[in-house]
Structures are given as C-alpha cells and as structure tokens.
Design an enzyme around this catalytic site. Structure first.
Site, PDB file in Angstrom:
ATOM      1  N   SER A 170    -116.397 -76.609  47.536  1.00 17.79           N
ATOM      2  CA  SER A 170    -116.603 -75.283  46.943  1.00 17.79           C
ATOM      3  C   SER A 170    -116.547 -75.368  45.430  1.00 17.79           C
ATOM      4  O   SER A 170    -116.220 -76.410  44.856  1.00 17.79           O
ATOM      5  CB  SER A 170    -115.535 -74.302  47.447  1.00 17.79           C
ATOM      6  OG  SER A 170    -114.286 -74.573  46.829  1.00 17.79           O
TER       7      SER A 170
ATOM      8  N   SER B 130    -114.488 -73.664  43.413  1.00 16.61           N
ATOM      9  CA  SER B 130    -113.270 -73.060  42.869  1.00 16.61           C
ATOM     10  C   SER B 130    -112.672 -73.841  41.707  1.00 16.61           C
ATOM     11  O   SER B 130    -111.863 -73.300  40.951  1.00 16.61           O
ATOM     12  CB  SER B 130    -112.215 -72.910  43.973  1.00 16.61           C
ATOM     13  OG  SER B 130    -111.710 -74.166  44.372  1.00 16.61           O
TER      14      SER B 130
ATOM     15  N   LYS C 154    -106.487 -77.829  43.652  1.00 14.76           N
ATOM     16  CA  LYS C 154    -106.318 -76.862  42.568  1.00 14.76           C
ATOM     17  C   LYS C 154    -105.630 -77.567  41.391  1.00 14.76           C
ATOM     18  O   LYS C 154    -105.415 -78.770  41.420  1.00 14.76           O
ATOM     19  CB  LYS C 154    -105.477 -75.659  43.012  1.00 14.76           C
ATOM     20  CG  LYS C 154    -105.989 -74.925  44.241  1.00 14.76           C
ATOM     21  CD  LYS C 154    -107.296 -74.189  44.010  1.00 14.76           C
ATOM     22  CE  LYS C 154    -107.780 -73.476  45.270  1.00 14.76           C
ATOM     23  NZ  LYS C 154    -109.110 -72.860  45.105  1.00 14.76           N
TER      24      LYS C 154
ATOM     25  N   SER D  61    -111.737 -68.261  42.834  1.00 16.63           N
ATOM     26  CA  SER D  61    -110.801 -69.219  43.412  1.00 16.63           C
ATOM     27  C   SER D  61    -109.742 -68.490  44.215  1.00 16.63           C
ATOM     28  O   SER D  61    -109.056 -67.599  43.715  1.00 16.63           O
ATOM     29  CB  SER D  61    -110.122 -70.048  42.308  1.00 16.63           C
ATOM     30  OG  SER D  61    -109.088 -70.858  42.852  1.00 16.63           O
TER      31      SER D  61
END
Length: 303
Positions: A90, A92, A171, A264
């Site tokens: 993705s 994010s 992250k 996100s």
C-alpha cells in the site's frame, strides 16, 4: 493474510530433521549389517559392490529429508534471525516506500525471537524514534468490561469484536514509551514540542498509487535525530485529513505513523504497538515491481 510462512518452515524443518535423525539412529545400522552380510557372499567385485550399494540405499522419504533439511534450516535461520524480505502492498509509507517495493528487514535489531511465537530470548536493542519498523498488526484497541481487548475492525461504538487478522504492518516509530504524541492541523508534536517540517514541493509519482497522490505536498520532517519526507494530501482530493488527537504511549508500547499522513491507518486509529509484536527494522529496498522493474529503487536505503 492468515498463511504463516514461518510456521510452514518450522514444521518442514522439524519433519525433515526428525525423519533424517530417526533413520540414522534406528534404520541405518540395519542397512549396514545387511550390506556387510551381502558383501561377504561370493561373486565378482562388481557384483558385491552392487549388492552393498542396493542394501545401503535409503528409502526415498529419507533421501528427500536428508537433502532438504539443511536447506530449509538455513532459510529458517536466515529469515528468523538475520533478515526477512517483505513486499510493500500500500501507499501508507509514501514517499519513503512505494507500492511494489521489496524490502529487507533486520531481524536482530530489536532482539532475537523464537520463530512463530515471536518471544524474545536475547535482547539486542530497542526501536528508536524515526525507525521504519515492521510489526505484527495488533488490531483496534477496544475496552470491554474495563479491560483492553483487540478487534479486527473499529469498535468505538460498541461494535462486536472480530478476530484480528494475522498480517504484518510497516510504519515509522514516532512515540516511545512514556511519550505524549499530539497531531493537530497536520502538525506533529512530541512531548509538547512541535516537530518542524519544511515544504519541498509537489509529489510526482508513477504507478496507480503514485498518480493518485500526485500533487500532494512533500515535506521534510525533522524528528530528533532523523530527517525524513512525509506527504500531506490536498483537502480537495477526497482524502481524510488524518485523525487528530493526543496520545500517551504506555510502557512496553510504541506509537506508529505512516509517512503518508492523510492516507495511513496507524496508531491514531487502532492504538499502540506492543513490544511483543515487533518484527524488525527495515533498512533497504532491493527491488521494486509495480507493473515493471524500477531500477532507480534498487539498493535504496530506508531512512
């Protein structure tokens, strides 16, 4: 996804190792005794050697186990304790990581852990603010009967709990245990201090997700000790503008945010990352495939 490749490797390593060991302890001696007896029977040297070779021949399952066991063991050891590959699915973490990036994650950065169980048995380090880290998705933090539980979907309004899917997230570490994190008006504060950021220009990307984020504001954010780029989406592009609030990070937990701040799903939504969910620190992009190989991404260090 529910498929656990680490569990598969552990099972295969155990099965092939036990098969090979059982043969060496209990079956090999019998084959050797038969081979010795057949070798003493009359005949030409070639005939005796052929009989001995046939008597010593391993069963097919043992031969496969002996061949595959060391290979599987090496793969299991490498990906459990040294480095593990992941693919970015993705956007994010744009602009730091792009859809289709294949990355390597340092598995000993945050301690050596038992495969599958993820229990740390040797401490080697802890996450630092600004690290790009991989962790097991903890699910949404919910309160039931005064206790914290986790759910696979939001549960703010008393929605029924659902199992947390087993998947890995990536992250950036923003908050350490004891920190107070505030996010307001697209500005990040750590322990009451504003984290400065400077505008560097509009985002220009390729691929589906890159084109969708084209024109977003690229900013250089200056976390203590780490400078990195983030994206802020224009208000007129249909993106949610990122959940605002203030959070106090509990002991043994971390606050994670994606660099694509308005696109996100992170600790602002589902809560903190427990220490026992840590997988490792991402350190390099070794390939990118998003409809074709992007050679400019090869060897990109992650910071």
């Amino acid at each position: 996804m529910d498929f656990d490749f680490a569990l598969l490797l552990v099972v295969l390593t155990f099965a092939t190792g036990i098969t090979w060991l059982f043969d060496r302890l209990f079956l090999y001696k019998g084959r050797a005794t038969r081979a010795q007896a057949l070798g003493a029977v009359g005949g030409t040297t070639a005939e005796r050697e052929q009989r001995v070779a046939e008597a010593m021949r391993e069963p097919a399952i043992v031969e496969y186990a002996r061949s595959f066991f060391p290979v599987i063991l090496i793969v299991l050891t490498f990906r459990s304790f040294l480095a593990e590959p992941f693919k970015i699915p993705s956007g994010s973490m744009m602009p730091t990581l792009l859809v289709g990036d294949f990355i390597l994650v340092n598995k000993f950065a945050y301690g050596l852990r038992v495969p599958v169980l993820n229990t740390k048995f040797i401490a080697t380090g802890e996450p630092k603010r600004g690290d790009v880290f991989v962790f097991i998705y903890p699910g949404y933090s919910c309160t039931r009967d005064g206790k914290e539980v986790r759910s696979g979907r939001p549960c703010d309004n008393g929605e029924p709990l659902v199992p947390v899917p087993k998947m890995n997230y990536i992250k950036r570490v923003i908050g350490l245990p004891g920190d107070t994190i505030t996010y307001r008006n697209k500005t990040l504060y750590v322990n009451g201090k504003e984290i400065p950021s400077t505008y560097t220009g509009p985002y220009v990307g390729s691929g589906g997700e890159g084109q969708r984020m084209a024109g977003a504001s690229v900013r250089e954010e200056m976390l203590p000790g780490v400078e990195h780029r983030i994206l802020n989406a224009p208000a007129d592009r249909g993106f949610s503008q990122g959940r605002e609030g203030e959070w106090i990070v509990p002991a043994g937990h971390y606050f994670a945010m994606g660099d694509n701040r308005d696109n996100s799903e992170d600790s602002r939504y589902w809560g903190f990352v427990p220490e026992q969910n840590l997988v490792g620190r991402a350190f390099v992009v070794w390939m990118n495939w998003d409809g074709g190989i992007d050679f400019k991404r090869l060897g990109t260090l992650i910071k």
